[in-house]
Design an enzyme around this catalytic site. Structure first.
Site, PDB file in Angstrom:
ATOM      1  CB  SER A  66      20.336 -20.073 -15.462  1.00 48.29           C
ATOM      2  OG  SER A  66      21.052 -20.285 -16.649  1.00 48.29           O
ATOM      3  NE  ARG A  74      28.789 -17.279 -16.828  1.00 49.31           N
ATOM      4  CZ  ARG A  74      27.977 -17.607 -17.807  1.00 49.31           C
ATOM      5  NH1 ARG A  74      26.799 -17.001 -17.901  1.00 49.31           N
ATOM      6  NH2 ARG A  74      28.308 -18.496 -18.706  1.00 49.31           N
ATOM      7  CD  GLU A 108      13.014 -16.612 -11.380  1.00 47.68           C
ATOM      8  OE1 GLU A 108      13.327 -15.883 -12.342  1.00 47.68           O
ATOM      9  OE2 GLU A 108      11.876 -17.105 -11.254  1.00 47.68           O
ATOM     10  CB  ALA A 109       9.081 -14.973  -8.519  1.00 47.95           C
ATOM     11  CB  CYS A 146      13.058 -24.694 -24.741  1.00 46.67           C
ATOM     12  SG  CYS A 146      13.179 -22.909 -24.748  1.00 46.67           S
TER      13      CYS A 146
HETATM   14  C1  LIG Z   1       7.225 -25.613 -23.257  1.00 46.82           C
HETATM   15  C2  LIG Z   1       7.948 -24.466 -23.880  1.00 46.82           C
HETATM   16  C3  LIG Z   1       8.836 -24.688 -24.906  1.00 46.82           C
HETATM   17  C4  LIG Z   1       9.508 -23.613 -25.499  1.00 46.82           C
HETATM   18  N1  LIG Z   1      10.359 -23.876 -26.533  1.00 46.82           N
HETATM   19  C5  LIG Z   1      11.028 -22.857 -27.109  1.00 46.82           C
HETATM   20  C6  LIG Z   1      11.948 -23.111 -28.157  1.00 46.82           C
HETATM   21  O1  LIG Z   1      12.160 -24.252 -28.569  1.00 46.82           O
HETATM   22  N2  LIG Z   1      12.601 -22.044 -28.713  1.00 46.82           N
HETATM   23  C7  LIG Z   1      12.404 -20.758 -28.285  1.00 46.82           C
HETATM   24  O2  LIG Z   1      13.039 -19.834 -28.813  1.00 46.82           O
HETATM   25  N3  LIG Z   1      11.522 -20.497 -27.271  1.00 46.82           N
HETATM   26  C8  LIG Z   1      10.835 -21.506 -26.687  1.00 46.82           C
HETATM   27  N4  LIG Z   1       9.963 -21.259 -25.660  1.00 46.82           N
HETATM   28  C9  LIG Z   1       9.753 -19.863 -25.217  1.00 46.82           C
HETATM   29  C10 LIG Z   1      10.846 -19.446 -24.232  1.00 46.82           C
HETATM   30  O3  LIG Z   1      10.923 -20.341 -23.202  1.00 46.82           O
HETATM   31  C11 LIG Z   1      10.599 -18.038 -23.722  1.00 46.82           C
HETATM   32  O4  LIG Z   1      10.468 -17.194 -24.815  1.00 46.82           O
HETATM   33  C12 LIG Z   1      11.766 -17.572 -22.849  1.00 46.82           C
HETATM   34  O5  LIG Z   1      11.874 -18.360 -21.711  1.00 46.82           O
HETATM   35  C13 LIG Z   1      11.563 -16.112 -22.461  1.00 46.82           C
HETATM   36  O6  LIG Z   1      12.650 -15.702 -21.682  1.00 46.82           O
HETATM   37  P1  LIG Z   1      12.510 -14.455 -20.692  1.00 46.82           P
HETATM   38  O7  LIG Z   1      13.774 -14.400 -19.928  1.00 46.82           O
HETATM   39  O8  LIG Z   1      12.054 -13.268 -21.427  1.00 46.82           O
HETATM   40  O9  LIG Z   1      11.299 -14.834 -19.736  1.00 46.82           O
HETATM   41  P2  LIG Z   1      11.048 -16.100 -18.796  1.00 46.82           P
HETATM   42  O10 LIG Z   1      11.748 -17.303 -19.275  1.00 46.82           O
HETATM   43  O11 LIG Z   1       9.554 -16.150 -18.662  1.00 46.82           O
HETATM   44  O12 LIG Z   1      11.694 -15.661 -17.430  1.00 46.82           O
HETATM   45  C14 LIG Z   1      11.121 -14.662 -16.637  1.00 46.82           C
HETATM   46  C15 LIG Z   1      11.451 -14.977 -15.188  1.00 46.82           C
HETATM   47  O13 LIG Z   1      11.057 -13.870 -14.387  1.00 46.82           O
HETATM   48  C16 LIG Z   1      10.537 -14.354 -13.182  1.00 46.82           C
HETATM   49  N5  LIG Z   1       9.653 -13.307 -12.642  1.00 46.82           N
HETATM   50  C17 LIG Z   1       8.519 -12.817 -13.191  1.00 46.82           C
HETATM   51  N6  LIG Z   1       8.021 -11.829 -12.427  1.00 46.82           N
HETATM   52  C18 LIG Z   1       8.862 -11.685 -11.381  1.00 46.82           C
HETATM   53  C19 LIG Z   1       8.886 -10.815 -10.232  1.00 46.82           C
HETATM   54  N7  LIG Z   1       7.934  -9.888 -10.051  1.00 46.82           N
HETATM   55  N8  LIG Z   1       9.884 -10.957  -9.350  1.00 46.82           N
HETATM   56  C20 LIG Z   1      10.875 -11.890  -9.542  1.00 46.82           C
HETATM   57  N9  LIG Z   1      10.894 -12.730 -10.591  1.00 46.82           N
HETATM   58  C21 LIG Z   1       9.906 -12.628 -11.508  1.00 46.82           C
HETATM   59  C22 LIG Z   1       9.793 -15.626 -13.569  1.00 46.82           C
HETATM   60  O14 LIG Z   1       9.660 -16.497 -12.463  1.00 46.82           O
HETATM   61  C23 LIG Z   1      10.708 -16.188 -14.667  1.00 46.82           C
HETATM   62  O15 LIG Z   1      11.636 -17.109 -14.160  1.00 46.82           O
HETATM   63  C24 LIG Z   1       9.273 -22.301 -25.039  1.00 46.82           C
HETATM   64  C25 LIG Z   1       8.377 -22.066 -23.993  1.00 46.82           C
HETATM   65  C26 LIG Z   1       7.719 -23.146 -23.413  1.00 46.82           C
HETATM   66  C27 LIG Z   1       6.752 -22.891 -22.288  1.00 46.82           C
END
Ligand SMILES: Cc1cc2nc3c(=O)[nH]c(=O)nc-3n(C[C@H](O)[C@H](O)[C@H](O)COP(=O)(O)OP(=O)(O)OC[C@H]3O[C@@H](n4cnc5c(N)ncnc54)[C@H](O)[C@@H]3O)c2cc1C
Length: 450
Positions: free
Chosen positions: A40, A72, A34-35, A44
């Site tokens: 976790s 875990r 994780e960057a 939101c």
């Molecule tokens: C303010 C806000 C409110 C939200 N509210 C809601 C809600 O109420 N309901 C809902 O369903 N969704 C909501 N969302 C959307 C939701 O947060 C995202 O859809 C969700 O976090 C996506 O999960 P993910 O694991 O795909 O990606 P992310 O949560 O974006 O996680 C990706 C991770 O990968 C890491 N990463 C990226 N590139 C690299 C790399 N090259 N090397 C290592 N690590 C890397 C990043 O640092 C990040 O931690 C909200 C978003 C925001 C910003």
């Protein structure tokens, strides 16, 4: 030898994949890379941390690398960014962001869960101090610090997407003067214009100055600090700005590593989550899926879809053959006193996807009109002709009312028609609903139209 699994990205999708795989197959040796500083985390929850409703940032964090290992049995490396995948050697080349040290992780199976990235408008000043986007927990902490310092009194939100609206609410609740600029003719492009108008009224009622059809041309600063924003015609002084002009799948690593990108712009992945590279999966906002109504390639920008996609990939890492069917883009949010829920296609999207579609909108009550505390709610159903099959739905009303969108999401999943929705055996009692639920009233009106 234990099979090595590497997961890139430690939030909704990545953590769901790692946890599910480990639960099903405890022998797997799993490392999450994780960057950022956190794994976790509840991004939101950031608006509620910024507003002060949530007191401490660590309340938004479910696991630290230590608790993850202990509870875990999964290893996590934070502050480590993956730069390239070398599929021939089954290795991921990474860098420790604080020491600069080059690290190299070997895998038998790899998961890319790099999420989304906010789009930045191509204008001057996006790099000024106090100009924010929100995609990481750190961004929320930076914003909260700026607000707690007392140096911010006026804020500009650039873009009227759901993050922009949530942040407008959060900032206003701290007594900040808030201006919202949206270049389009409506807020929240995920819903139809008439429903978005109800939200605009709610924002204005709560003191947000909403400017539609207004493009921000520049963030103006002095000595690196934001002073105001320029629209074509005026300079609006402000000391904090939040950009929410859109988000896109974060495919940087995938593109660099030669993975195929799908039509939607996300990483091409089949329903098992497998990408174009052998033993490499993708899940979450970076991965392509299918829109369950239109059947078109799509990506979701929701935590709910990301977690479910991640879980499916986790099962496949453990040797199962699970499939993720696709997304309805069901979402709900609360802005001031109004909730908005949507699922499936809007009327505009239905027409764009060449459905012979019609639409019905009704105003109902979220509980018996004579029962104290009730409020009006608006229901919009989009349906196909002549079948009456549901294609999408939107609800604007009280917090409790808009959660009824889940009933319509189930109806959509089961491909129900208006006739079938009208006959659903839904619950009623005066404090929580009406004899004919508003979604059934809408279905009945739609049936008359058909
Ligand atoms: C303010 C806000 C409110 C939200 N509210 C809601 C809600 O109420 N309901 C809902 O369903 N969704 C909501 N969302 C959307 C939701 O947060 C995202 O859809 C969700 O976090 C996506 O999960 P993910 O694991 O795909 O990606 P992310 O949560 O974006 O996680 C990706 C991770 O990968 C890491 N990463 C990226 N590139 C690299 C790399 N090259 N090397 C290592 N690590 C890397 C990043 O640092 C990040 O931690 C909200 C978003 C925001 C910003």
């Amino acid at each position: 030898m234990r099979k090595k699994v590497v997961v890139i990205g430690g939030n909704s999708a990545g953590m769901a994949a790692a946890s599910r795989a480990k639960r099903l197959s405890p022998d797997l040796d799993i490392t999450v890379i994780e960057a950022s500083r956190f794994i976790s985390y509840g991004i939101c929850g950031v608006p509620y941390f910024v507003s002060g409703l949530v007191d401490r940032q660590d309340e938004l964090v479910n696991f630290t690398p230590e608790t993850l290992k202990k509870q875990r049995g999964i290893r996590a490396r934070t502050g480590v960014k993956a730069h390239e995948i070398l599929p021939g050697r089954r290795r991921v080349v990474c860098r420790d962001l604080s020491s600069g040290e080059k690290l190299d992780f070997e895998y038998d199976q790899l998961v890319i869960a790099t999420g989304y990235r906010p789009t930045l408008p191509p204008i001057q000043g996006v790099d000024l101090q106090n100009v924010f986007t929100v995609s990481l927990l750190e961004h929320g902490a930076q914003m909260r610090r700026a607000l707690d310092s007392g140096e911010c009194q006026r804020a500009a939100i650039v873009g009227g997407g759901y993050v922009g609206l949530l942040m407008a609410d959060a900032l206003r609740s701290r007594g900040i003067e808030v201006y919202l600029f949206e270049q389009g003719r409506q807020l929240l492009p995920q819903i139809d214009e008439d429903m978005a108008e109800l939200l605009k009224v709610e924002l204005e009622k709560n003191g947000i100055q909403v400017h539609l059809n207004t493009r921000v041309a520049e963030f103006r600063g002095e000595k690196g600090t934001l002073q105001g924003i320029c629209t074509g015609s005026e300079l609006v002084p402000c000391d904090l700005a939040l950009i929410d002009v859109g988000s896109a799948p974060n495919t940087e690593l995938a593109v660099k590593s030669g993975l195929a990108i799908g039509q939607s712009g996300a990483i091409q992945a089949d329903s098992n989550g497998l990408t174009s590279l052998h033993n490499v999966f993708a899940a979450g906002n970076c991965a392509e899926t299918t829109n369950l109504v239109s059947g078109e390639p799509a990506f979701s920008l929701l935590a709910t879809s990301a977690a479910r996609q991640g879980r499916v990939v986790g099962e496949n890492l453990a040797g199962m053959r699970s499939t993720y069917p696709g997304t309805l883009e069901t979402s709900v949010e609360k802005v001031f006193g109004l909730g908005v829920g949507r699922t499936g296609l809007t009327y505009r999207q239905a027409l764009e996807n060449r459905f012979d579609a019609d639409v019905v909108s009704i105003e109902g009550f979220d509980r018996a009109p004579y029962y104290p505390g009730g409020a009006k709610m608006h229901v919009k159903l989009v349906f196909g002709k002549p079948t009456g099959r549901l294609l999408g739905a939107q609800i604007v009303g009280s917090e409790a009312a808009c959660k009824r969108i889940d009933t319509l999401a189930v109806a959509l999943s089961c491909q129900l028609t208006l006739d079938e929705i009208s006959q659903l055996d839904l619950a009623y009692s005066p404090p929580v609903g009406t004899l004919w639920d508003p979604i059934q009233i809408a279905a009945n009106v739609g049936l008359r139209k058909l």
